[in-house]
Design an enzyme around this catalytic site. Structure first.
Site, PDB file in Angstrom:
ATOM      1  N   HIS A 266     -62.929  -8.947 -30.297  1.00  0.00           N
ATOM      2  CA  HIS A 266     -63.425  -9.497 -29.035  1.00  0.00           C
ATOM      3  C   HIS A 266     -63.801  -8.350 -28.107  1.00  0.00           C
ATOM      4  CE1 HIS A 266     -61.412 -13.769 -29.195  1.00  0.00           C
ATOM      5  NE2 HIS A 266     -62.068 -13.462 -30.306  1.00  0.00           N
TER       6      HIS A 266
ATOM      7  N   GLU B 207     -62.981  -7.639 -25.083  1.00  0.00           N
ATOM      8  CA  GLU B 207     -61.875  -7.033 -24.342  1.00  0.00           C
ATOM      9  C   GLU B 207     -61.054  -6.105 -25.239  1.00  0.00           C
ATOM     10  OE1 GLU B 207     -62.714 -10.234 -24.665  1.00  0.00           O
ATOM     11  OE2 GLU B 207     -61.811 -11.481 -23.113  1.00  0.00           O
TER      12      GLU B 207
ATOM     13  N   CYS C  43     -59.452 -15.029 -23.710  1.00  0.00           N
ATOM     14  CA  CYS C  43     -58.716 -15.994 -24.525  1.00  0.00           C
ATOM     15  C   CYS C  43     -57.235 -15.612 -24.530  1.00  0.00           C
ATOM     16  CB  CYS C  43     -59.265 -15.982 -25.949  1.00  0.00           C
ATOM     17  SG  CYS C  43     -58.845 -14.484 -26.861  1.00  0.00           S
TER      18      CYS C  43
ATOM     19  N   CYS D 270     -56.653 -11.931 -25.882  1.00  0.00           N
ATOM     20  CA  CYS D 270     -57.074 -10.854 -24.982  1.00  0.00           C
ATOM     21  C   CYS D 270     -56.254 -10.844 -23.689  1.00  0.00           C
ATOM     22  CB  CYS D 270     -58.561 -10.966 -24.689  1.00  0.00           C
ATOM     23  SG  CYS D 270     -59.555 -10.765 -26.182  1.00  0.00           S
TER      24      CYS D 270
HETATM   25 ZN   LIG Z   1     -60.465 -12.799 -26.623  1.00  0.00          ZN
END
Ligand SMILES: [Zn+2]
Length: 168
Positions: free
Chosen positions: A61, A63, A91, A94
């Site tokens: 992801h 992040e 999410c 993260c």
């Molecule tokens: Zn994430």
């Protein structure tokens, strides 16, 4: 009348613009457009964008990639004096990583109704029961951040339709 220029942007908006640039990079690579930068003392020390398909990794992801870059820049897993700017609400993974990295402030573009873990679906970030808490600022250039996502999904649907028709 006036052109929209960087001079008129706040500090938060200026860095969110950089995160949006990275989201567009993800989009160009066929990835869901989410971008992230990590800033320390007014300087970007980590950039990341969603590369889940490219890297074939759940962990890739925006992040997580930005955290990795910032940590290798600082030679430290602690990102204690840093601010994260991310185009979409993080999410659960993260948000958890932000707490683990001890990031004290996260600036969010638009909210994520399906996986947002900073107050929307869950409150992992911003939960004061954790030992390390984090200040959240959301809605920074939200329209621009969500427009990048919307454009991407419209394009994907159009491409899928074209492909379906080609094989009819
Ligand atoms: Zn994430």
């Amino acid at each position: 009348m006036h052109e929209y220029s960087n001079i008129m942007l706040t500090e938060d908006e200026k860095f969110m613009k950089e995160a949006i640039k990275l989201a567009k990079k993800a989009s160009a690579a066929g990835e869901v457009p989410i971008g992230c930068v990590i800033v320390k003392d007014g300087k970007i020390i980590g950039r990341g964008y969603n590369r889940r398909n490219t890297d074939r990794s759940t962990l890739s992801h925006a992040e997580m990639n930005a955290i990795k870059k910032a940590s290798s820049y600082l030679h430290d897993w602690r990102l204690e004096e840093c601010t994260m700017y991310v185009t979409l609400e993080p999410c659960q993974m993260c948000a958890g990583a932000c707490i683990q990295a001890r990031i004290p402030r996260v600036v969010i573009g638009c909210l994520s109704p399906k996986s947002g873990s900073c107050g929307t679906v869950a409150s992992i970030l911003g939960n004061e029961a954790f030992m390390h808490t984090c200040e959240i600022e959301s809605g920074v250039l939200a329209d621009e951040c969500s427009a990048v996502l919307k454009e991407f999904f419209i394009r994907m649907r159009a491409e899928k339709k074209a492909l379906d028709q080609a094989y009819k």
